[in-house]
Design an enzyme around this catalytic site. Sequence first.
Site, PDB file in Angstrom:
ATOM      1  N   ARG A   1      28.997  34.857  33.436  1.00 14.48           N
ATOM      2  CA  ARG A   1      28.910  33.414  33.263  1.00 14.48           C
ATOM      3  C   ARG A   1      27.632  33.063  32.506  1.00 14.48           C
ATOM      4  O   ARG A   1      26.646  33.806  32.530  1.00 14.48           O
ATOM      5  CB  ARG A   1      28.919  32.709  34.620  1.00 14.48           C
ATOM      6  CG  ARG A   1      30.191  32.965  35.436  1.00 14.48           C
ATOM      7  CD  ARG A   1      30.099  32.311  36.808  1.00 14.48           C
ATOM      8  NE  ARG A   1      31.313  32.513  37.593  1.00 14.48           N
ATOM      9  CZ  ARG A   1      31.506  33.538  38.414  1.00 14.48           C
ATOM     10  NH1 ARG A   1      30.553  34.454  38.571  1.00 14.48           N
ATOM     11  NH2 ARG A   1      32.637  33.648  39.094  1.00 14.48           N
TER      12      ARG A   1
ATOM     13  N   LYS B   1      27.420  32.706  41.596  1.00  9.74           N
ATOM     14  CA  LYS B   1      28.268  31.618  42.073  1.00  9.74           C
ATOM     15  C   LYS B   1      28.786  31.875  43.478  1.00  9.74           C
ATOM     16  O   LYS B   1      28.885  30.966  44.300  1.00  9.74           O
ATOM     17  CB  LYS B   1      29.447  31.426  41.110  1.00  9.74           C
ATOM     18  CG  LYS B   1      30.342  30.243  41.444  1.00  9.74           C
ATOM     19  CD  LYS B   1      31.432  30.091  40.401  1.00  9.74           C
ATOM     20  CE  LYS B   1      32.328  28.894  40.718  1.00  9.74           C
ATOM     21  NZ  LYS B   1      33.398  28.732  39.706  1.00  9.74           N
TER      22      LYS B   1
ATOM     23  N   HIS C   1      32.650  30.802  28.253  1.00 11.02           N
ATOM     24  CA  HIS C   1      33.519  31.141  29.378  1.00 11.02           C
ATOM     25  C   HIS C   1      34.798  31.830  28.880  1.00 11.02           C
ATOM     26  O   HIS C   1      35.435  32.581  29.624  1.00 11.02           O
ATOM     27  CB  HIS C   1      33.877  29.882  30.162  1.00 11.02           C
ATOM     28  CG  HIS C   1      34.327  30.153  31.562  1.00 11.02           C
ATOM     29  ND1 HIS C   1      33.510  30.001  32.653  1.00 11.02           N
ATOM     30  CD2 HIS C   1      35.504  30.601  32.053  1.00 11.02           C
ATOM     31  CE1 HIS C   1      34.167  30.320  33.756  1.00 11.02           C
ATOM     32  NE2 HIS C   1      35.378  30.699  33.410  1.00 11.02           N
TER      33      HIS C   1
ATOM     34  N   ARG D   1      35.277  35.522  29.426  1.00 10.93           N
ATOM     35  CA  ARG D   1      35.794  35.966  30.729  1.00 10.93           C
ATOM     36  C   ARG D   1      37.322  35.980  30.720  1.00 10.93           C
ATOM     37  O   ARG D   1      37.958  36.920  31.212  1.00 10.93           O
ATOM     38  CB  ARG D   1      35.264  35.057  31.844  1.00 10.93           C
ATOM     39  CG  ARG D   1      33.778  35.198  32.076  1.00 10.93           C
ATOM     40  CD  ARG D   1      33.247  34.192  33.084  1.00 10.93           C
ATOM     41  NE  ARG D   1      33.800  34.352  34.409  1.00 10.93           N
ATOM     42  CZ  ARG D   1      33.412  35.259  35.297  1.00 10.93           C
ATOM     43  NH1 ARG D   1      32.486  36.145  34.977  1.00 10.93           N
ATOM     44  NH2 ARG D   1      33.945  35.306  36.508  1.00 10.93           N
TER      45      ARG D   1
ATOM     46  N   HIS E   1      34.759  37.419  41.391  1.00 12.64           N
ATOM     47  CA  HIS E   1      35.626  36.358  41.872  1.00 12.64           C
ATOM     48  C   HIS E   1      35.662  36.347  43.385  1.00 12.64           C
ATOM     49  O   HIS E   1      35.474  37.383  44.037  1.00 12.64           O
ATOM     50  CB  HIS E   1      37.057  36.554  41.348  1.00 12.64           C
ATOM     51  CG  HIS E   1      37.223  36.118  39.932  1.00 12.64           C
ATOM     52  ND1 HIS E   1      38.274  36.531  39.144  1.00 12.64           N
ATOM     53  CD2 HIS E   1      36.471  35.302  39.144  1.00 12.64           C
ATOM     54  CE1 HIS E   1      38.164  35.996  37.939  1.00 12.64           C
ATOM     55  NE2 HIS E   1      37.082  35.251  37.916  1.00 12.64           N
TER      56      HIS E   1
ATOM     57  N   TYR F   1      38.631  45.237  51.415  1.00  9.52           N
ATOM     58  CA  TYR F   1      38.579  46.289  50.401  1.00  9.52           C
ATOM     59  C   TYR F   1      37.551  45.947  49.328  1.00  9.52           C
ATOM     60  O   TYR F   1      36.886  46.820  48.780  1.00  9.52           O
ATOM     61  CB  TYR F   1      39.955  46.467  49.740  1.00  9.52           C
ATOM     62  CG  TYR F   1      40.926  47.247  50.607  1.00  9.52           C
ATOM     63  CD1 TYR F   1      40.734  48.615  50.838  1.00  9.52           C
ATOM     64  CD2 TYR F   1      42.029  46.617  51.185  1.00  9.52           C
ATOM     65  CE1 TYR F   1      41.633  49.332  51.626  1.00  9.52           C
ATOM     66  CE2 TYR F   1      42.928  47.328  51.983  1.00  9.52           C
ATOM     67  CZ  TYR F   1      42.720  48.680  52.197  1.00  9.52           C
ATOM     68  OH  TYR F   1      43.593  49.383  52.971  1.00  9.52           O
TER      69      TYR F   1
END
Length: 409
Positions: free
Chosen positions: A246, A273, A336, A339, A362, A372
Amino acid sequence: MKKKLNHKVIENLSIKDKPYKVHDTDTKGLFVLVHPNGSKYFRVNYTFNKIQKTLGLGVFPHVALTDARLKVAEIRSQLANEVDPSAERKKTNNATTKQIRNTFKKVALEWLELKSNAWKPDYTKDVLKSLESNVFPFIGDTAINKIDSIKLTEVLKTIENRGSYEILKKVRQRCNGIFIYAKVKQLIKTNPCEGQELLLKDNESDKSFNSIDVKELPALVKAIRTTSMEPTTKAGLLIALYTFLRTSEIRFARWDEINFDHRQWLIPAKRMKMGRDHIVPLSKQTIQVLKDLHPYTGHYPFVFASRHRPDTQPFSENAMLYALYRMGYRGKHTVHGFRHLATTILNELGFDRRHVEKQMSHQIKNKTEKRYNRAEFIHDRTIMMQEYADFVDRADGSNIVPIGHKKIK
């Protein structure tokens, strides 16, 4: 620079790295000051008692050219009567200031101070800067109970017209919070921010994810490498290309976060984030970009140090975005967008979705997957990031293979 100004000419004035002036050939002293963020301010130069002065006349297009010229005529009339327009305005402003206590800016700063107790310092700074850059210049000194939906729409449309859709969404949300706060304090009866999303272009906020097609990637890479720009801006775009981080994560990078020996970048939780440390495996290409930049900023804390205040701050929030604009990618690709492009390519190349999501940092909502996802997958992500960087350097779209097939090495 001098031009015969009209609405269309002013509207089409280009954005540059530094502020510049365009003088009106038809009105003595009148000029437009164009800022790097796209704002255009009417100003007038005049002389009083043999001293040259400059007076602001408003922001285009909120103030039309015809109105600016009328204001210049008023100033010339005051000068003819031996009245200093600047001193006269100060008297008027002082009288108005006494009458106005709760300006938008004052209430916004109260709201920000209250909210900052639950926010991280860097986030608080970002919120304040977004208001200082996009809202305060237009309605900061206006009494908050005098701001109606029409006036607020004009402010938001200014951001929308620049194509800064991600900033638009954030500013609208922050203005809404400020007006809700003002309403609770009984400073206003209605919230002018309610329903503003209906007046803005539908789904335009998604344009912050604008991304080129894979086949257009070689042209973009060539443009980044060959276009003249600040070394920090060029390096920032290449880092965004190879790491798809980002903007804020790249912008505030510090040299002490980079481990050249292990080829890793550890971004601390306070800058992420999702609020957790993030390890970024660095490809050979990324390492080379950083090594090439080191002679320029290696003696400062920030990797992408500001040219003006390198000891204390990084380059501007929009440095990379505006560079993309200048290369012709406005409305086509954003920072962005790297990404989005990486997600598409990595998934099509068949990489493990968990590795991709971890690299993207994320948030995982599924509880089972979240357990996991606690694994860092460093080995797998290191391989993935190197293959992705290699792909970027040779991509023309022909080297994407369906999931389940062997990836090209």
